[in-house]
Scaffold this active site. Sequence first.
Site, PDB file in Angstrom:
ATOM      1  N   HIS A 115       0.739  -1.148  -0.225  1.00 30.72           N
ATOM      2  CA  HIS A 115       0.152   0.052   0.037  1.00 30.72           C
ATOM      3  C   HIS A 115       0.628   1.249  -0.027  1.00 30.72           C
ATOM      4  O   HIS A 115       0.593   2.040  -0.574  1.00 30.72           O
ATOM      5  CB  HIS A 115      -0.740   0.356   1.743  1.00 30.72           C
ATOM      6  CG  HIS A 115      -1.555  -1.264   1.383  1.00 30.72           C
ATOM      7  ND1 HIS A 115      -1.587  -1.711   2.160  1.00 30.72           N
ATOM      8  CD2 HIS A 115      -2.499  -1.294   1.051  1.00 30.72           C
ATOM      9  CE1 HIS A 115      -3.042  -2.924   2.232  1.00 30.72           C
ATOM     10  NE2 HIS A 115      -3.802  -2.367   0.952  1.00 30.72           N
ATOM     11  N   LYS A 142      -1.312  -4.026  -9.072  1.00 27.72           N
ATOM     12  CA  LYS A 142      -1.006  -4.689 -10.438  1.00 27.72           C
ATOM     13  C   LYS A 142      -1.794  -6.218  -9.181  1.00 27.72           C
ATOM     14  O   LYS A 142      -2.054  -6.834 -10.486  1.00 27.72           O
ATOM     15  CB  LYS A 142       0.122  -5.131 -10.933  1.00 27.72           C
ATOM     16  CG  LYS A 142       0.229  -3.753 -12.095  1.00 27.72           C
ATOM     17  CD  LYS A 142       0.952  -4.385 -13.257  1.00 27.72           C
ATOM     18  CE  LYS A 142       1.038  -2.842 -13.917  1.00 27.72           C
ATOM     19  NZ  LYS A 142       2.098  -3.334 -14.862  1.00 27.72           N
ATOM     20  N   ASP A 175      -4.177  -6.803  -7.687  1.00 31.06           N
ATOM     21  CA  ASP A 175      -5.780  -7.383  -7.957  1.00 31.06           C
ATOM     22  C   ASP A 175      -5.578  -7.135  -9.411  1.00 31.06           C
ATOM     23  O   ASP A 175      -6.215  -6.075  -9.718  1.00 31.06           O
ATOM     24  CB  ASP A 175      -6.442  -6.269  -7.112  1.00 31.06           C
ATOM     25  CG  ASP A 175      -6.364  -7.050  -5.715  1.00 31.06           C
ATOM     26  OD1 ASP A 175      -6.772  -8.041  -4.971  1.00 31.06           O
ATOM     27  OD2 ASP A 175      -5.599  -6.179  -4.769  1.00 31.06           O
ATOM     28  N   LEU A 217       2.966  -9.311  -1.432  1.00 32.39           N
ATOM     29  CA  LEU A 217       2.832  -8.493  -0.047  1.00 32.39           C
ATOM     30  C   LEU A 217       0.600  -8.827   0.015  1.00 32.39           C
ATOM     31  O   LEU A 217       0.192  -8.433  -1.089  1.00 32.39           O
ATOM     32  CB  LEU A 217       2.957  -7.558   0.394  1.00 32.39           C
ATOM     33  CG  LEU A 217       4.876  -6.768   0.024  1.00 32.39           C
ATOM     34  CD1 LEU A 217       5.148  -5.751   0.634  1.00 32.39           C
ATOM     35  CD2 LEU A 217       5.518  -8.935   1.235  1.00 32.39           C
ATOM     36  N   SER A 218       0.355  -9.415   1.434  1.00 30.64           N
ATOM     37  CA  SER A 218      -0.972  -9.084   1.052  1.00 30.64           C
ATOM     38  C   SER A 218      -1.544  -8.369   2.307  1.00 30.64           C
ATOM     39  O   SER A 218      -1.375  -9.233   3.625  1.00 30.64           O
ATOM     40  CB  SER A 218      -1.469 -10.007   0.681  1.00 30.64           C
ATOM     41  OG  SER A 218      -3.113  -9.949   0.615  1.00 30.64           O
TER      42      SER A 218
END
Length: 279
Positions: free
Chosen positions: A33, A145, A147, A181-182
């Site tokens: 983010h 990108k 998602d 990363l999530s």
Amino acid sequence: MHIIHTIAEMRSWRKQAKRVALVPTMGNLHEGHLSLVRTAKAYADSVVVSIFVNRIQFGAGEDFDKYPRTLEQDAEKLKAAGADAVFAPDESELYPNGVQSYFVEPPAIQNELCGRSRPGHFRGVATIVTKLFNIVQPDVACFGKKDYQQLAVIKGMVQDLNMNVEIIPVEIERAQTGLALSSRNGYLSAQEQVQAAQLFAQLQNIADAIKLGNTNFSALENSAATYLQQNGWQVDYIEIRQAQMLAKAQISDKNLVILAAAILGTTRLIDNIEVNLSH
């Protein structure tokens, strides 16, 4: 940095700002983010990050109630990253009638890939993003990108509905293992964190094979899915698609994207890798 909770205050702040970039998020922020925020700063005078866990994009049995709400920590990270404002409304502010009666309906792609197992998800995404665009009136908006299908839906929506917002795609941030990363990585156990790197590794194998001239796309997809299933994953899909509008890939296509969604333990992970054959 301003923390804004109401639409009226957001609109008042917007009147004072010049060129504005919006980064829409559901909070629980990580380095991925923050890379969106840093990119946004290059495109605008002011950066607004929205934080809203959007009920209408979650399906039955999904993790809406347990999705982490970490506004205080998020605000600290955003201040350090140079964001100018955080728009963090509650549900009653964005859905004053308690329910949403009008929706933005994406085309058939919403029912493919992630949409097959998450009916209504992309309708929820398109609707909330439209609401945020109407409230914030950004000049540009940054989307990751990772998602990829969401990005394609948003780009198509902006073009089709003549929205005056430039969409900036931002590259995937990865751990050293290659894992994208999530926020959902936090659900993985220590052992699963290590094993989760297998997903990207399989996408990389497919990409390498395509670059070497392998055009048997279904065999490549099946081989990767079989490997993951044999290693304890539940594979939702692994598919090779055209990069632009995510149509089924043809042998003649030069710009491809390999997309995957799979469940490790109880955590659903998504990833993708682009392949450009025109060079």
